[in-house]
Design an enzyme around this catalytic site. Structure first.
Site, PDB file in Angstrom:
ATOM      1  N   GLY A  61       9.102 -21.961 -36.679  1.00 50.53           N
ATOM      2  CA  GLY A  61       7.690 -21.761 -37.017  1.00 50.53           C
ATOM      3  C   GLY A  61       7.432 -20.401 -36.583  1.00 50.53           C
ATOM      4  CE  LYS A 112      13.404 -26.412 -47.353  1.00 53.52           C
ATOM      5  NZ  LYS A 112      14.666 -27.100 -46.939  1.00 53.52           N
ATOM      6  CD  GLU A 135      11.707 -30.606 -30.118  1.00 54.05           C
ATOM      7  OE1 GLU A 135      12.069 -29.458 -30.864  1.00 54.05           O
ATOM      8  OE2 GLU A 135      10.830 -31.138 -30.478  1.00 54.05           O
ATOM      9  CB  CYS A 182       7.733 -33.730 -33.130  1.00 58.81           C
ATOM     10  SG  CYS A 182       6.562 -34.986 -33.743  1.00 58.81           S
ATOM     11  N   GLY A 221       8.584 -28.585 -38.346  1.00 57.47           N
ATOM     12  CA  GLY A 221       9.888 -28.339 -37.860  1.00 57.47           C
ATOM     13  C   GLY A 221      10.177 -27.700 -36.484  1.00 57.47           C
TER      14      GLY A 221
END
Ligand code: NAP
Ligand code: MG
Length: 493
Positions: free
Chosen positions: A233, A175, A385, A284, A228
């Site tokens: 997560g 996906k 982040e 990331c 992600g």
């Protein structure tokens, strides 16, 4: 409809008949319409993956033979390289030089690497745990594996997951992010041409909350490999307990970029800029915390600001563009709100911080490359982040202080060290709580080298042998050849 999904070897609409429209973030223009899957589509994809696995046509092939199919996929990507790079740039916004040299090239080489090496990497051999006892260790595919990926490296993340999971014999449901599903749907065409057995790969498009969640909760999905945000997560980890799914979680980061006074300053400047402004900072591993030693601090920061002000924003298709737009209006809003927080917290804004005034950019989601300076390592912009082109700089005196600041985060994805003293670099590396440390370089990804995080940056690894073994269950088969195993004598009366 411009694209269809790929389920059970066929290109299909969603049973819901709903669609999603993809836009070009540089212009806000409509790019393409593709299906928005629902629960029934997930059911169909999982069932076809499950059946394909049970039939065993793919799972029972040798890794070498499966590798042959992977080579066809690599070749297919190569044949469409230019078109795929352009499509990725239009869908995601990042400059074409990045999509050509990084996204598409690395996708090809990842399929080639696992095609050529899986047979050897999966070998496990025998042990003799006792006299007349032999154990064979074998690696077997896990079953139905769902891949859920983000929008920052769409084709590349798909490849990092598909190549190792396919070559180990699993059935896959991928996906992509609904922001950037187009290159995954192009990849579906390439995979279809490669001729894998029906149902081994399905690529379904839709939202995370609906399709993603359905995959995570489905009892016939045996494993989730997710890339992600840390927040999603954590949610996955909780939900995946329904049938104790195996997990690989590649999550967020707030990586420290440590510049020592004895670094090659020109090289370190380039590295510092690339690590926060490439892909508009939506990486990331972004070196979003820059730690600079006090003896070179003032001049380094001055030059960094000067060079940052020369960055050219523009449409990624324009060869003169250094930085494209952010992925969406919402993402830009989120980054702008962090910039507001930074100002409120008293950090010093050295450059950027605004939507650019240039009229040519007004329809895209552009944002100036932004640099803050702060003394507060606990402030929001030094801890969270931001996932955009926003750098937070801090000064340090000693090696120990740099290590403390670097480790002072809930994340542990990557860290960079810039110094001419390699002994010092390795000593510092050993003390950094991060999955990857780059010395005098940044973002040096190799198919041979495992990548992943510690702490809240995730679980498990991608790439390398470790990344491959995530997709295999280790089985031990033990045979007693003595004819009189101890176990037969317990009840011998
Ligand atoms: P995200 O919001 O976590 O989404 C990632 C994927 O998960 C998308 O496909 C998304 O679908 C799906 N998703 C969202 N909510 C879900 C839910 N409740 N259940 C199941 N799936 C769900 O992350 P993003 O904004 O796309 O990407 C940025 C993040 O990815 C950053 O934190 C970045 O650090 C991280 N990242 C990590 C790595 C790494 O290797 N460690 C690499 C790249 C990016 P939709 O968005 O389509 O709804
Ligand atoms: Mg798009």
């Amino acid at each position: 409809m411009d694209y269809l999904m790929y389920i059970n070897g066929e290109f299909v609409e969603s049973k819901t008949k709903r669609t999603i429209t993809s836009i070009n973030p540089a212009t806000s223009e409509k790019l393409a319409v593709f299906p928005r899957a629902g629960k029934d589509d997930v059911e169909y994809a999982v069932e076809s993956g499950h059946l394909a696995f049970k039939r065993g046509k793919w799972a029972d092939m040798s890794a070498q033979e499966r590798g042959g199919y992977l080579l066809k996929i690599a070749q297919g990507i190569g044949e469409e390289a230019k078109e795929l790079a352009e499509l990725e740039t239009k869908d995601n916004g990042k400059p074409l030089k990045e999509t050509i040299f990084i996204d598409v090239n690395s996708a090809i080489s990842c399929f080639e690497f696992y095609a050529n090496n899986a047979q050897r990497l999966l070998e496990d051999g025998c042990i003799n745990p006792a006299d007349n006892v032999q154990t064979h260790l074998t690696r077997e595919p896990v079953g139905v594996v769902a891949h859920i990926i983000p929008w920052n490296y769409p084709l590349l993340m798909a490849s990092w997951k598909l190549a190792p999971s396919l070559v180990t014999g699993n059935s896959i449901i991928l996906k992509p992010s609904c922001e950037t599903s187009l290159t995954a749907l192009e990849l579906a065409k390439i995979i279809d041409k490669a001729g894998l057995p029906k149902g081994v790969v399905s690529i379904i498009t839709g939202t995370g909350e609906e399709v993603g969640m359905e995959l995570i909760r489905h009892t016939k999905v045996d494993m989730i490999s997710f890339t992600g945000s840390t927040s999603v997560g954590k949610l996955i980890m909780k939900e995946a307990s329904v049938n104790l799914k195996k997990l690989v979680l590649e999550l967020g980061g707030k990586s420290a970029n440590i510049i020592f006074g004895d670094a090659d300053v020109d090289v370190a400047l380039g590295g510092a800029m690339t690590s926060i402004f490439m892909n508009q900072g939506q990486m990331c591993t972004a070196g979003s915390r820059l730690l600079v030693q006090e003896d070179i601090y003032d001049r380094f920061v001055e030059r960094l600001v000067e060079k940052t002000q020369k960055i050219r924003l523009g449409n990624g298709l324009d060869p003169d563009t250094d930085m494209g737009p952010l992925i969406s209006s919402e993402q830009r809003q989120k980054v702008l709100s962090y910039i507001q927080i930074g100002k409120k917290e008293g950090a010093c804004l050295l450059t950027g911080g605004k939507v650019p005034a240039d009229e040519k950019l007004e329809n895209g989601f552009f944002l100036e490359p932004t640099i803050f300076e702060t003394k507060d390592a606990m402030s929001t912009i030094a801890q969270e982040e931001i996932f955009g082109p926003v750098l937070t700089i801090m000064k340090f005196k000693t090696e120990g202080e740099a290590i403390d600041i670097a480790n002072n985060t809930r994340y542990g994805l990557a860290s960079m060290i810039w110094t001419k003293d390699l002994n010092k670099a390795h000593k510092v590396s050993r003390q950094l709580k991060a999955g990857s440390v780059w010395i005098n370089t940044y973002g040096a990804f190799y198919n041979e080298v495992p990548f992943g995080g510690v702490k809240e940056s995730g679980l498990g690894r991608e790439l390398g042998r470790e990344g491959l073994l995530e997709y295999a269950n280790l089985k031990s088969t033990t045979a007693d050849t003595s004819g009189r195993p101890l176990v037969s004598m317990w009840f011998s009366r």
